[in-house]
Design a protein around this motif. Structure first.
Motif, PDB file in Angstrom:
ATOM      1  N   VAL A  15       0.831  -1.201   0.000  1.00  0.00           N
ATOM      2  CA  VAL A  15       0.000   0.000   0.000  1.00  0.00           C
ATOM      3  C   VAL A  15       0.869   1.256   0.000  1.00  0.00           C
ATOM      4  O   VAL A  15       0.582   2.230  -0.714  1.00  0.00           O
ATOM      5  N   ALA A  16       1.940   1.254   0.795  1.00  0.00           N
ATOM      6  CA  ALA A  16       2.811   2.431   0.875  1.00  0.00           C
ATOM      7  C   ALA A  16       3.481   2.720  -0.457  1.00  0.00           C
ATOM      8  O   ALA A  16       3.637   3.883  -0.843  1.00  0.00           O
ATOM      9  N   ARG A  17       3.874   1.679  -1.179  1.00  0.00           N
ATOM     10  CA  ARG A  17       4.526   1.897  -2.468  1.00  0.00           C
ATOM     11  C   ARG A  17       3.531   2.307  -3.534  1.00  0.00           C
ATOM     12  O   ARG A  17       3.823   3.125  -4.398  1.00  0.00           O
ATOM     13  N   ALA A  18       2.324   1.740  -3.491  1.00  0.00           N
ATOM     14  CA  ALA A  18       1.308   2.080  -4.490  1.00  0.00           C
ATOM     15  C   ALA A  18       0.599   3.396  -4.182  1.00  0.00           C
ATOM     16  O   ALA A  18      -0.032   3.981  -5.055  1.00  0.00           O
ATOM     17  N   ARG A  22      -6.583   0.561  -3.322  1.00  0.00           N
ATOM     18  CA  ARG A  22      -7.129  -0.095  -4.512  1.00  0.00           C
ATOM     19  C   ARG A  22      -6.022  -0.503  -5.476  1.00  0.00           C
ATOM     20  O   ARG A  22      -6.056  -1.588  -6.060  1.00  0.00           O
ATOM     21  N   GLY A  23      -5.031   0.389  -5.660  1.00  0.00           N
ATOM     22  CA  GLY A  23      -3.930   0.061  -6.555  1.00  0.00           C
ATOM     23  C   GLY A  23      -3.135  -1.132  -6.061  1.00  0.00           C
ATOM     24  O   GLY A  23      -2.788  -2.028  -6.842  1.00  0.00           O
ATOM     25  N   ALA A  24      -2.844  -1.159  -4.767  1.00  0.00           N
ATOM     26  CA  ALA A  24      -2.107  -2.287  -4.196  1.00  0.00           C
ATOM     27  C   ALA A  24      -2.934  -3.567  -4.279  1.00  0.00           C
ATOM     28  O   ALA A  24      -2.401  -4.648  -4.553  1.00  0.00           O
ATOM     29  N   SER A  31      -8.557  -8.087  -2.078  1.00  0.00           N
ATOM     30  CA  SER A  31      -9.508  -6.992  -1.925  1.00  0.00           C
ATOM     31  C   SER A  31      -8.866  -5.837  -1.164  1.00  0.00           C
ATOM     32  O   SER A  31      -7.970  -6.032  -0.337  1.00  0.00           O
ATOM     33  N   ALA A  32      -9.321  -4.635  -1.460  1.00  0.00           N
ATOM     34  CA  ALA A  32      -8.817  -3.458  -0.754  1.00  0.00           C
ATOM     35  C   ALA A  32      -9.174  -3.526   0.728  1.00  0.00           C
ATOM     36  O   ALA A  32      -8.407  -3.072   1.582  1.00  0.00           O
ATOM     37  N   SER A  33     -10.322  -4.127   1.041  1.00  0.00           N
ATOM     38  CA  SER A  33     -10.741  -4.214   2.449  1.00  0.00           C
ATOM     39  C   SER A  33      -9.798  -5.118   3.244  1.00  0.00           C
ATOM     40  O   SER A  33      -9.546  -4.871   4.427  1.00  0.00           O
ATOM     41  N   SER A  34      -9.267  -6.176   2.594  1.00  0.00           N
ATOM     42  CA  SER A  34      -8.340  -7.059   3.305  1.00  0.00           C
ATOM     43  C   SER A  34      -7.036  -6.339   3.609  1.00  0.00           C
ATOM     44  O   SER A  34      -6.446  -6.537   4.688  1.00  0.00           O
ATOM     45  N   LEU A  35      -6.580  -5.477   2.700  1.00  0.00           N
ATOM     46  CA  LEU A  35      -5.371  -4.698   2.959  1.00  0.00           C
ATOM     47  C   LEU A  35      -5.622  -3.664   4.051  1.00  0.00           C
ATOM     48  O   LEU A  35      -4.760  -3.423   4.900  1.00  0.00           O
ATOM     49  N   SER A  36      -6.808  -3.063   4.028  1.00  0.00           N
ATOM     50  CA  SER A  36      -7.148  -2.088   5.056  1.00  0.00           C
ATOM     51  C   SER A  36      -7.172  -2.732   6.436  1.00  0.00           C
ATOM     52  O   SER A  36      -6.684  -2.168   7.422  1.00  0.00           O
ATOM     53  N   GLU A  37      -7.702  -3.946   6.510  1.00  0.00           N
ATOM     54  CA  GLU A  37      -7.741  -4.666   7.786  1.00  0.00           C
ATOM     55  C   GLU A  37      -6.334  -5.029   8.244  1.00  0.00           C
ATOM     56  O   GLU A  37      -6.012  -4.957   9.437  1.00  0.00           O
ATOM     57  N   ALA A  38      -5.461  -5.418   7.302  1.00  0.00           N
ATOM     58  CA  ALA A  38      -4.077  -5.746   7.650  1.00  0.00           C
ATOM     59  C   ALA A  38      -3.366  -4.520   8.209  1.00  0.00           C
ATOM     60  O   ALA A  38      -2.605  -4.617   9.190  1.00  0.00           O
ATOM     61  N   LEU A  39      -3.610  -3.344   7.611  1.00  0.00           N
ATOM     62  CA  LEU A  39      -2.984  -2.109   8.108  1.00  0.00           C
ATOM     63  C   LEU A  39      -3.525  -1.738   9.482  1.00  0.00           C
ATOM     64  O   LEU A  39      -2.784  -1.248  10.344  1.00  0.00           O
ATOM     65  N   ARG A  40      -4.803  -1.969   9.701  1.00  0.00           N
ATOM     66  CA  ARG A  40      -5.382  -1.682  11.013  1.00  0.00           C
ATOM     67  C   ARG A  40      -4.716  -2.541  12.089  1.00  0.00           C
ATOM     68  O   ARG A  40      -4.358  -2.039  13.161  1.00  0.00           O
TER      69      ARG A  40
END
Length: 300
Positions: A15-18, A22-24, A31-40
């Motif tokens: 996510v930080a590089r993209a 959504r791009g990552a 899914s973007a929601s799975s990345l958001s949950e991982a960051l949380r």
């Protein structure tokens, strides 16, 4: 402080590089929601905010920038370590991400890719076809395909196919009604069907004979981003169309289209697979390179 999960750290770097969830997510196939949950989870484990999020942008905080700088080489080492183990398999496994021009995706890959995947069933291919020039490594791809005039420096390049050529085609009924041009400049008096790239640009038609190079920008009733529509318009007799020979090969063989100005359209070097020079190549990419080289040797 809780011990962060390696997968959550990897999600953060993506996510930080993209600079975008959504791009990552698109690059990772999640899914973007799975990345958001991982960051949380990661921020909760560390007790530090790593990303500033707004409705329009995602940017690392100072802590996030420092963590990203440390994680990038560390995660690369982990990937290489796992890939060295992968080399001991009878058949490599993993994901291979390629960025290729639309012409390659439509003309060369339909025959090549199914045979590669049958030979290496453990590899999953993710292919993005686009004609805009991108930094494939920065965008998260393992390799790209480009023509020699657009190859990036300090890259290893492997020929993907033999020479290709452009053709100018028209329907037999069109030539019967309007005649056949014998010089490129005569195209300025013919309706021509033009192609526009997603970037908005439209290429000039280029011709070469006996050291003379001619570039023209013909006009006509149709300009579109769709090759299929361009071919249909040419077959319907609406005008002349210039593109890769491979796009029109079936219509030419069937007699629906005929070529003109062939002596002004010499073959040119085909596309190259290119990737960074590095000692440890991911196993799926190495398998693809070896497959391409074997194909080129077989067809020579």
């Amino acid at each position: 402080m809780a011990q962060p999960d390696l997968a959550d750290l990897d999600a953060f770097t993506a996510v930080a590089r993209a600079r975008s969830f959504r791009g990552a997510a698109a690059l990772r196939g999640v899914s973007a929601s799975s990345l958001s949950e991982a960051l949380r989870r990661l921020e909760a484990d560390l007790g530090v905010r790593l990303l500033n999020r707004t409705t329009r942008s995602v940017t690392p905080t100072e802590a996030g920038e420092r963590l990203l700088a440390r994680l990038t080489p560390a995660l690369a080492d982990v990937t290489l370590a796992l890939d060295e183990v992968n080399a001991f398999r009878d058949s490599p496994t993993g994901v291979l991400k390629l960025n290729v021009p639309g012409a390659v995706a439509r003309i060369i890959f339909p025959d090549l890719i199914p045979r590669f995947l049958k030979a290496y069933p453990g590899v999953r291919l993710e292919i993005t076809a686009e004609d805009s020039f991108v930094d494939v490594l920065a965008a998260g791809f393992d390799a790209g395909v480009r023509y020699d005039e657009r190859l990036e420096k300090d890259m290893i390049a492997v020929p993907l196919s033999g020479p290709q050529r452009f053709v100018v085609v028209g329907a037999p009924a069109y030539f019967a009604a309007h005649g056949r041009p014998v010089h490129p400049r005569e195209l300025l008096g013919h309706p021509c069907i033009r192609h526009r790239f997603a970037s908005g640009s439209s290429y000039a038609w280029e011709f070469e004979k006996d050291g003379e190079v001619i570039r023209i920008q013909p006009e006509g009733p149709l300009i579109t981003t769709s090759v299929e529509l361009e071919l249909a318009a040419a077959e319907a007799g609406l005008g002349l169309f210039a593109s890769f020979e491979g796009f029109a090969a079936a219509a030419i063989a069937a007699g629906r289209l005929e070529t003109v100005l062939d002596d002004w359209l010499p073959p040119f070097t085909g596309p190259y697979l290119y990737y960074p020079s590095r000692r440890h190549m991911p196993a799926p990419l190495r398998a693809f390179v070896d497959f391409i080289k074997a194909e080129r040797t077989r067809s020579a």
